[in-house]
Design a protein around this motif. Structure first.
Motif, PDB file in Angstrom:
ATOM      1  N   VAL A   2       0.861  -1.173   0.000  1.00 21.18           N
ATOM      2  CA  VAL A   2       0.000   0.000   0.000  1.00 21.18           C
ATOM      3  C   VAL A   2       0.902   1.229   0.000  1.00 21.18           C
ATOM      4  N   TYR A   3       0.647   2.111  -0.931  1.00 19.41           N
ATOM      5  CA  TYR A   3       1.363   3.382  -0.989  1.00 19.41           C
ATOM      6  C   TYR A   3       0.410   4.497  -0.602  1.00 19.41           C
ATOM      7  N   ILE A   4       0.895   5.404   0.252  1.00 19.34           N
ATOM      8  CA  ILE A   4       0.095   6.551   0.678  1.00 19.34           C
ATOM      9  C   ILE A   4       0.794   7.804   0.185  1.00 19.34           C
ATOM     10  N   LEU A   5       0.120   8.530  -0.693  1.00 21.52           N
ATOM     11  CA  LEU A   5       0.701   9.690  -1.346  1.00 21.52           C
ATOM     12  C   LEU A   5       0.646  10.906  -0.422  1.00 21.52           C
ATOM     13  N   LEU A   6       1.817  11.487  -0.171  1.00 26.73           N
ATOM     14  CA  LEU A   6       1.912  12.695   0.648  1.00 26.73           C
ATOM     15  C   LEU A   6       2.300  13.862  -0.244  1.00 26.73           C
ATOM     16  N   ALA A   7       1.421  14.830  -0.356  1.00 22.18           N
ATOM     17  CA  ALA A   7       1.685  16.027  -1.145  1.00 22.18           C
ATOM     18  C   ALA A   7       1.560  17.233  -0.221  1.00 22.18           C
ATOM     19  N   GLU A   8       2.397  18.229  -0.445  1.00 21.21           N
ATOM     20  CA  GLU A   8       2.388  19.392   0.435  1.00 21.21           C
ATOM     21  C   GLU A   8       0.966  19.902   0.651  1.00 21.21           C
ATOM     22  N   GLY A   9       0.609  20.060   1.939  1.00 16.33           N
ATOM     23  CA  GLY A   9      -0.723  20.509   2.305  1.00 16.33           C
ATOM     24  C   GLY A   9      -1.684  19.380   2.638  1.00 16.33           C
ATOM     25  N   PHE A  10      -1.188  18.127   2.662  1.00 12.87           N
ATOM     26  CA  PHE A  10      -2.065  16.985   2.947  1.00 12.87           C
ATOM     27  C   PHE A  10      -2.601  17.065   4.384  1.00 12.87           C
ATOM     28  N   GLU A  11      -3.742  16.434   4.617  1.00 10.50           N
ATOM     29  CA  GLU A  11      -4.348  16.346   5.952  1.00 10.50           C
ATOM     30  C   GLU A  11      -3.641  15.227   6.701  1.00 10.50           C
ATOM     31  N   GLU A  12      -2.895  15.585   7.718  1.00  9.40           N
ATOM     32  CA  GLU A  12      -2.023  14.642   8.402  1.00  9.40           C
ATOM     33  C   GLU A  12      -2.749  13.420   8.960  1.00  9.40           C
ATOM     34  N   ILE A  13      -3.847  13.602   9.655  1.00  5.56           N
ATOM     35  CA  ILE A  13      -4.535  12.455  10.273  1.00  5.56           C
ATOM     36  C   ILE A  13      -5.086  11.501   9.209  1.00  5.56           C
ATOM     37  N   GLU A  14      -5.467  12.039   8.058  1.00  8.84           N
ATOM     38  CA  GLU A  14      -6.016  11.195   6.995  1.00  8.84           C
ATOM     39  C   GLU A  14      -4.947  10.328   6.339  1.00  8.84           C
ATOM     40  N   ALA A  15      -3.693  10.735   6.458  1.00 12.09           N
ATOM     41  CA  ALA A  15      -2.586   9.936   5.933  1.00 12.09           C
ATOM     42  C   ALA A  15      -2.026   8.993   6.986  1.00 12.09           C
ATOM     43  N   LEU A  16      -1.879   9.485   8.205  1.00 10.68           N
ATOM     44  CA  LEU A  16      -1.174   8.709   9.218  1.00 10.68           C
ATOM     45  C   LEU A  16      -2.041   7.685   9.930  1.00 10.68           C
ATOM     46  N   ALA A  17      -3.341   7.909  10.049  1.00 12.36           N
ATOM     47  CA  ALA A  17      -4.216   6.879  10.636  1.00 12.36           C
ATOM     48  C   ALA A  17      -4.178   5.603   9.776  1.00 12.36           C
ATOM     49  N   PRO A  18      -4.275   5.707   8.447  1.00 15.67           N
ATOM     50  CA  PRO A  18      -4.143   4.485   7.644  1.00 15.67           C
ATOM     51  C   PRO A  18      -2.776   3.817   7.775  1.00 15.67           C
ATOM     52  N   VAL A  19      -1.692   4.601   7.816  1.00 20.84           N
ATOM     53  CA  VAL A  19      -0.367   4.006   8.001  1.00 20.84           C
ATOM     54  C   VAL A  19      -0.357   3.191   9.291  1.00 20.84           C
TER      55      VAL A  19
END
Length: 181
Positions: A2-19
């Motif tokens: 699973v790859y989670i795309l991080l682009a400047e301005g991303f919502e941190e909790i929406e990326a890190l909760a899945p990780v």
């Protein structure tokens, strides 16, 4: 993978909760920076060190691509042709896509959500419906075929649990939910 795309301005909790939740059930996850700089600044000023760059994504190993919301991050992805091409390529290959909050708008622009049931942030409801998507108003997260969507930052855990159900199974997701409470 699973790859989670991080682009400047991303919502941190929406990326890190899945990780966090996917790694708890031993799913291989890598965070991906759009640029050569592995440090990506989230929408709330949190710097996150990505695991790899977009150029290092192994499309053959990719099982799912997760797109966090945050309008800044979503706009950054929309302005990155390589990222938009990757999204289209993996969808065309029948692989899984996940998007939360404003990120489903990226899929609307690519014609991916036509006829699909989608959960998204209310600010993009019209874009989703205009692209032929069916917005579900009574859910925090949903899965329609290979598309998993979530509503907003407050839905991040539900979204992540849905990802666990897709990558493992519903029983594993339910056990994890119970362990978190």
């Amino acid at each position: 993978m699973v790859y989670i795309l991080l682009a400047e301005g991303f919502e941190e909790i929406e990326a890190l909760a899945p990780v966090d939740l996917l790694r708890r059930v031993d799913v291989d996850v890598a965070t991906v920076s759009l640029t050569d700089d592995l440090i990506v600044l989230g929408g709330h000023g949190i710097k996150v060190m990505a695991d790899i760059t977009l150029e290092q994504v192994d499309v053959e190993a990719l099982e799912m691509l997760v797109l966090p919301g945050g309008l800044g991050g979503v706009n950054t992805i929309a302005d990155a042709p390589a990222a938009m091409e990757l999204i289209q390529k993996i969808w065309s290959a029948g692989k899984k896509l996940a998007a939360i909050c404003a990120a489903p708008k990226l899929l609307a622009g690519l014609g991916i959500i036509a006829g699909m049931s989608v959960v998204c942030h209310p600010s993009v409801n019209n874009e989703i419906m205009n692209a032929g998507g069916r917005v579900l108003f009574n859910k925090q997260a949903t899965c329609d075929q290979n598309l998993i969507t979530g509503k907003a930052a407050g839905s991040s855990i539900e979204f992540a649990l849905e990802l666990v159900a897709v990558m493992r199974d519903r029983e594993t997701s339910d056990r994890l939910r119970h362990a978190l409470t």
